[in-house]
Design a protein around this motif. Structure first.
Motif, PDB file in Angstrom:
ATOM      1  N   GLY A 108     -27.083 -76.537  29.495  1.00 40.50           N
ATOM      2  CA  GLY A 108     -25.829 -77.018  29.161  1.00 40.50           C
ATOM      3  C   GLY A 108     -25.495 -77.920  29.887  1.00 40.50           C
ATOM      4  O   GLY A 108     -26.432 -79.052  29.721  1.00 40.50           O
ATOM      5  N   SER A 109     -24.338 -78.734  29.485  1.00 35.32           N
ATOM      6  CA  SER A 109     -23.031 -79.601  30.099  1.00 35.32           C
ATOM      7  C   SER A 109     -23.415 -79.608  31.905  1.00 35.32           C
ATOM      8  O   SER A 109     -23.607 -80.637  31.610  1.00 35.32           O
ATOM      9  N   ALA A 110     -23.736 -78.894  32.073  1.00 34.46           N
ATOM     10  CA  ALA A 110     -23.895 -79.044  33.262  1.00 34.46           C
ATOM     11  C   ALA A 110     -25.104 -79.843  33.799  1.00 34.46           C
ATOM     12  O   ALA A 110     -24.944 -80.844  34.966  1.00 34.46           O
ATOM     13  N   LEU A 111     -26.655 -79.045  33.051  1.00 33.51           N
ATOM     14  CA  LEU A 111     -27.350 -80.180  33.054  1.00 33.51           C
ATOM     15  C   LEU A 111     -27.615 -81.118  32.551  1.00 33.51           C
ATOM     16  O   LEU A 111     -27.959 -82.283  33.361  1.00 33.51           O
ATOM     17  N   ALA A 112     -27.029 -81.693  32.021  1.00 27.21           N
ATOM     18  CA  ALA A 112     -26.917 -83.369  30.982  1.00 27.21           C
ATOM     19  C   ALA A 112     -26.008 -84.045  31.690  1.00 27.21           C
ATOM     20  O   ALA A 112     -26.290 -85.475  32.307  1.00 27.21           O
ATOM     21  N   ARG A 113     -24.905 -83.743  32.430  1.00 24.20           N
ATOM     22  CA  ARG A 113     -24.121 -84.505  33.555  1.00 24.20           C
ATOM     23  C   ARG A 113     -25.071 -84.554  34.571  1.00 24.20           C
ATOM     24  O   ARG A 113     -25.545 -85.708  35.356  1.00 24.20           O
ATOM     25  N   ALA A 114     -25.921 -83.425  35.163  1.00 25.11           N
ATOM     26  CA  ALA A 114     -26.758 -83.666  35.879  1.00 25.11           C
ATOM     27  C   ALA A 114     -28.170 -85.138  36.127  1.00 25.11           C
ATOM     28  O   ALA A 114     -28.658 -86.094  36.486  1.00 25.11           O
ATOM     29  N   VAL A 115     -28.592 -84.614  34.969  1.00 22.62           N
ATOM     30  CA  VAL A 115     -29.520 -85.791  33.581  1.00 22.62           C
ATOM     31  C   VAL A 115     -29.567 -86.938  34.244  1.00 22.62           C
ATOM     32  O   VAL A 115     -29.685 -88.534  34.903  1.00 22.62           O
ATOM     33  N   ALA A 116     -27.770 -87.461  33.794  1.00 27.78           N
ATOM     34  CA  ALA A 116     -26.987 -87.951  33.369  1.00 27.78           C
ATOM     35  C   ALA A 116     -27.065 -89.138  34.670  1.00 27.78           C
ATOM     36  O   ALA A 116     -27.577 -90.710  34.834  1.00 27.78           O
ATOM     37  N   GLU A 117     -26.651 -88.582  36.070  1.00 26.64           N
ATOM     38  CA  GLU A 117     -26.133 -88.540  37.278  1.00 26.64           C
ATOM     39  C   GLU A 117     -27.421 -89.018  38.035  1.00 26.64           C
ATOM     40  O   GLU A 117     -28.232 -90.579  38.496  1.00 26.64           O
ATOM     41  N   ALA A 118     -28.603 -88.832  37.942  1.00 28.61           N
ATOM     42  CA  ALA A 118     -30.006 -89.017  37.977  1.00 28.61           C
ATOM     43  C   ALA A 118     -30.519 -89.853  37.759  1.00 28.61           C
ATOM     44  O   ALA A 118     -31.432 -91.096  38.745  1.00 28.61           O
ATOM     45  N   MET A 119     -30.362 -90.147  36.288  1.00 31.43           N
ATOM     46  CA  MET A 119     -30.693 -91.455  35.431  1.00 31.43           C
ATOM     47  C   MET A 119     -29.947 -92.273  36.504  1.00 31.43           C
ATOM     48  O   MET A 119     -30.421 -94.121  36.144  1.00 31.43           O
ATOM     49  N   ARG A 120     -29.246 -92.578  36.271  1.00 33.46           N
ATOM     50  CA  ARG A 120     -28.282 -93.273  36.914  1.00 33.46           C
ATOM     51  C   ARG A 120     -28.132 -94.528  38.255  1.00 33.46           C
ATOM     52  O   ARG A 120     -28.682 -95.154  39.033  1.00 33.46           O
ATOM     53  N   HIS A 121     -29.106 -92.937  38.814  1.00 31.55           N
ATOM     54  CA  HIS A 121     -29.430 -93.110  40.579  1.00 31.55           C
ATOM     55  C   HIS A 121     -31.099 -93.998  40.366  1.00 31.55           C
ATOM     56  O   HIS A 121     -30.576 -94.428  41.481  1.00 31.55           O
ATOM     57  N   GLN A 122     -31.461 -93.981  39.423  1.00 36.08           N
ATOM     58  CA  GLN A 122     -33.126 -94.433  38.897  1.00 36.08           C
ATOM     59  C   GLN A 122     -32.342 -96.065  38.637  1.00 36.08           C
ATOM     60  O   GLN A 122     -33.237 -97.079  39.202  1.00 36.08           O
ATOM     61  N   GLY A 123     -31.932 -96.076  37.571  1.00 35.98           N
ATOM     62  CA  GLY A 123     -31.680 -97.352  37.095  1.00 35.98           C
ATOM     63  C   GLY A 123     -31.108 -97.547  38.250  1.00 35.98           C
ATOM     64  O   GLY A 123     -31.267 -99.185  38.222  1.00 35.98           O
TER      65      GLY A 123
END
Length: 136
Positions: A108-123
């Motif tokens: 849910g929302s915890a996973l969405a936040r974690a994915v967004a943070e991982a994508m920000r890190h990759q960027g």
């Protein structure tokens, strides 16, 4: 802008042998372990059981101890293709539906936040690498 496209392509191919789902799973684990944690991966396995979720299993050692994670990726193919025979993970979504890290489920929302943070890190890594290439 046109000059940056080849640089972005080269930088994004940092580990061309690793599937994007594995990279994302690793980045999700790093994000949950906290900033300073640099795990040493001891296990990376994939299971692609047909129309069920693909499962990427990770094991690691870090200064805080050993750990294990599973990332679940839903089946996402319309038709079977030769590409999927050669690389079965291509039949699955590139974003996980569930992640379990050391017994804790992210969904849910915890996973969405974690994915967004991982994508920000990759960027940020992409931009940093491109900057280094330009300076050279």
């Amino acid at each position: 802008m046109t000059a940056l496209l080849p640089i972005a392509f080269l930088v994004s191919c940092g580990n061309p042998g690793e599937d994007v789902r594995i990279t994302l799973c690793k980045d999700l684990v790093r994000g949950q372990l906290g900033s300073g944690a640099t795990p040493t991966w001891s296990k990376v396995t994939t299971q692609t059981p047909g129309y069920q979720d693909a499962v990427i299993q990770l094991g690691w050692t870090a200064p805080s101890g050993n750990g294990a994670a599973r990332c679940y990726y839903p089946y996402n193919a319309v038709d079977d293709t030769a590409q999927q025979l050669a690389d079965p993970l291509t039949a699955y979504a590139t974003s996980p539906s569930k992640v379990i890290i050391n017994g804790q489920t992210l969904s849910g929302s915890a996973l969405a936040r974690a994915v967004a943070e991982a994508m920000r890190h990759q960027g940020q890594q992409l931009l940093d690498s491109a900057g280094q290439l330009i300076q050279q």
